[in-house]
Write an enzyme that holds these catalytic residues in place. Structure first.
Site, PDB file in Angstrom:
ATOM      1  N   TYR A 129      36.589  77.110   9.488  1.00 12.58           N
ATOM      2  CA  TYR A 129      36.687  76.848  10.938  1.00 12.58           C
ATOM      3  C   TYR A 129      35.390  76.191  11.439  1.00 12.58           C
ATOM      4  O   TYR A 129      35.419  75.183  12.142  1.00 12.58           O
ATOM      5  CB  TYR A 129      36.956  78.161  11.677  1.00 12.58           C
ATOM      6  CG  TYR A 129      36.749  78.102  13.175  1.00 12.58           C
ATOM      7  CD1 TYR A 129      37.663  77.444  13.995  1.00 12.58           C
ATOM      8  CD2 TYR A 129      35.634  78.700  13.771  1.00 12.58           C
ATOM      9  CE1 TYR A 129      37.473  77.378  15.375  1.00 12.58           C
ATOM     10  CE2 TYR A 129      35.437  78.640  15.142  1.00 12.58           C
ATOM     11  CZ  TYR A 129      36.359  77.980  15.938  1.00 12.58           C
ATOM     12  OH  TYR A 129      36.155  77.920  17.301  1.00 12.58           O
TER      13      TYR A 129
HETATM   14  N1  LIG Z   1      37.949  82.491  20.028  1.00 16.13           N
HETATM   15  C1  LIG Z   1      36.639  82.360  20.220  1.00 16.13           C
HETATM   16  O1  LIG Z   1      35.899  83.360  20.339  1.00 16.13           O
HETATM   17  C2  LIG Z   1      36.038  80.975  20.323  1.00 16.13           C
HETATM   18  C3  LIG Z   1      34.671  80.896  20.411  1.00 16.13           C
HETATM   19  C4  LIG Z   1      34.090  79.646  20.616  1.00 16.13           C
HETATM   20  C5  LIG Z   1      34.901  78.522  20.747  1.00 16.13           C
HETATM   21  N2  LIG Z   1      36.266  78.603  20.626  1.00 16.13           N
HETATM   22  C6  LIG Z   1      37.061  77.373  20.824  1.00 16.13           C
HETATM   23  O2  LIG Z   1      37.589  77.386  22.154  1.00 16.13           O
HETATM   24  C7  LIG Z   1      38.709  76.489  22.230  1.00 16.13           C
HETATM   25  C8  LIG Z   1      39.868  77.056  23.044  1.00 16.13           C
HETATM   26  O3  LIG Z   1      39.987  78.431  22.965  1.00 16.13           O
HETATM   27  P1  LIG Z   1      41.235  79.182  23.651  1.00 16.13           P
HETATM   28  O4  LIG Z   1      40.954  80.607  23.623  1.00 16.13           O
HETATM   29  O5  LIG Z   1      41.579  78.506  24.938  1.00 16.13           O
HETATM   30  O6  LIG Z   1      42.380  78.841  22.568  1.00 16.13           O
HETATM   31  P2  LIG Z   1      43.951  78.941  22.699  1.00 16.13           P
HETATM   32  O7  LIG Z   1      44.354  79.797  23.835  1.00 16.13           O
HETATM   33  O8  LIG Z   1      44.459  79.285  21.323  1.00 16.13           O
HETATM   34  O9  LIG Z   1      44.404  77.434  23.047  1.00 16.13           O
HETATM   35  C9  LIG Z   1      44.459  76.432  22.104  1.00 16.13           C
HETATM   36  C10 LIG Z   1      45.453  75.386  22.576  1.00 16.13           C
HETATM   37  O10 LIG Z   1      45.524  74.358  21.574  1.00 16.13           O
HETATM   38  C11 LIG Z   1      46.863  73.928  21.537  1.00 16.13           C
HETATM   39  N3  LIG Z   1      47.242  73.323  20.259  1.00 16.13           N
HETATM   40  C12 LIG Z   1      47.226  73.882  19.040  1.00 16.13           C
HETATM   41  N4  LIG Z   1      47.747  73.035  18.133  1.00 16.13           N
HETATM   42  C13 LIG Z   1      48.097  71.915  18.818  1.00 16.13           C
HETATM   43  C14 LIG Z   1      48.698  70.693  18.438  1.00 16.13           C
HETATM   44  N5  LIG Z   1      49.059  70.433  17.178  1.00 16.13           N
HETATM   45  N6  LIG Z   1      48.910  69.742  19.383  1.00 16.13           N
HETATM   46  C15 LIG Z   1      48.564  69.991  20.689  1.00 16.13           C
HETATM   47  N7  LIG Z   1      48.004  71.134  21.103  1.00 16.13           N
HETATM   48  C16 LIG Z   1      47.781  72.089  20.182  1.00 16.13           C
HETATM   49  C17 LIG Z   1      47.691  75.194  21.744  1.00 16.13           C
HETATM   50  O11 LIG Z   1      48.983  74.813  22.158  1.00 16.13           O
HETATM   51  P3  LIG Z   1      50.180  75.882  22.412  1.00 16.13           P
HETATM   52  O12 LIG Z   1      49.846  76.526  23.725  1.00 16.13           O
HETATM   53  O13 LIG Z   1      51.385  75.037  22.455  1.00 16.13           O
HETATM   54  O14 LIG Z   1      50.138  76.844  21.267  1.00 16.13           O
HETATM   55  C18 LIG Z   1      46.879  75.924  22.788  1.00 16.13           C
HETATM   56  O15 LIG Z   1      47.326  75.617  24.083  1.00 16.13           O
HETATM   57  C19 LIG Z   1      39.066  76.153  20.784  1.00 16.13           C
HETATM   58  O16 LIG Z   1      38.582  74.850  20.523  1.00 16.13           O
HETATM   59  C20 LIG Z   1      38.296  77.197  19.976  1.00 16.13           C
HETATM   60  O17 LIG Z   1      37.953  76.701  18.694  1.00 16.13           O
HETATM   61  C21 LIG Z   1      36.837  79.826  20.421  1.00 16.13           C
END
Ligand SMILES: NC(=O)c1ccc[n+]([C@@H]2O[C@H](COP(=O)([O-])OP(=O)(O)OC[C@H]3O[C@@H](n4cnc5c(N)ncnc54)[C@H](OP(=O)(O)O)[C@@H]3O)[C@@H](O)[C@H]2O)c1
Length: 215
Positions: A129
């Site tokens: 990741y």
């Molecule tokens: N989790 C952590 O602690 C953490 C920490 C630092 C940074 N981040 C980063 O923060 C960002 C967002 O986090 P979040 O919590 O908002 O994530 P999230 O709720 O999982 O949202 C991710 C979105 O990406 C979309 N997606 C996935 N595959 C796709 C595809 N093939 N085509 C178009 N859209 C697609 C999903 O669509 P669907 O709604 O249709 O599924 C979802 O709406 C990510 O870049 C993650 O790496 C996370």
């Protein structure tokens, strides 16, 4: 600016769309991958387009046409395998960077992750990741666009405080509500101090606008 939000149905993405709807400086276009998601957004007055990050670059170029800025906050999430990390978090991000450039966008803000820029600190269990985030960020740095790389710590669902701690290298771990990540991303769009650079983001004591000015 007209801002395309990629990952608009995500948890951060939803905050960004909502905050942009209430913003005087910018307007929003939401990119989602399902018809029903687009319909829902349109019902609340949001310009919504459908494109899949695993699909063609052309569909993303089409989505970005007419937008001055693109925000990338999509991600494959923890529930899928490393294949999706490669195809969405890395190739999907790079495809979006290429598409944004080709569509004529000048500004690109990417949601990365804390420590993605420091290989020695990558979490052992999810090195793939961090590698995906790292190289997506590096591809953005080589683009011709004016970019900002936002590297938040652990994401929380609680209400935002509007107060953060940002620095090019914080040298500490921490967390931050998704609502405050959204606020920081939007404030970065027009804040010259964030142009062509990346920064770490966790919760703190300074209002977002002031924190970015002092970065
Ligand atoms: N989790 C952590 O602690 C953490 C920490 C630092 C940074 N981040 C980063 O923060 C960002 C967002 O986090 P979040 O919590 O908002 O994530 P999230 O709720 O999982 O949202 C991710 C979105 O990406 C979309 N997606 C996935 N595959 C796709 C595809 N093939 N085509 C178009 N859209 C697609 C999903 O669509 P669907 O709604 O249709 O599924 C979802 O709406 C990510 O870049 C993650 O790496 C996370």
């Amino acid at each position: 600016m007209k801002v395309l939000v990629v990952g608009a149905n995500g948890q951060i993405g939803k905050h960004i769309v909502k905050q942009l709807q209430n913003n005087d400086q910018h307007t929003v276009r939401a990119m989602v991958r399902k018809e029903e998601q687009a319909e829902e957004l349109k019902k609340s007055g949001v310009d919504a387009v459908i494109a899949n990050l695993e699909g063609s670059k052309n569909s993303i170029i089409k989505a970005a046409k007419g937008c001055e800025a693109v925000v990338f906050t999509a991600g494959s999430g923890g529930g899928t395998g490393p294949d999706k990390t490669l195809l969405v978090d890395l190739d999907g991000a790079v495809k979006t960077i290429e598409a944004a450039e080709e569509a004529g966008a000048e500004r690109f803000v990417i949601v990365s992750a804390l420590q993605a820029n420091n290989r020695q600190n990558w979490n052992e269990k999810i090195r793939h990741y961090y590698a995906a985030k790292h190289y997506a960020d590096r591809m953005l740095e080589t683009s011709n666009m004016n970019y900002t790389i936002v590297r938040p710590g652990g994401l929380l669902n609680g209400e935002g405080t509007g107060k953060v701690n940002v620095a090019e290298n914080l040298n500490e771990r921490g967390s931050v509500p998704r609502e405050d990540v959204a606020k920081t991303v939007i404030a970065s769009l027009a804040e010259e101090n964030t142009f062509k650079r990346g920064f770490d983001l966790i919760s703190g004591d300074t209002a977002v606008a002031d924190a970015l000015k002092n970065l």
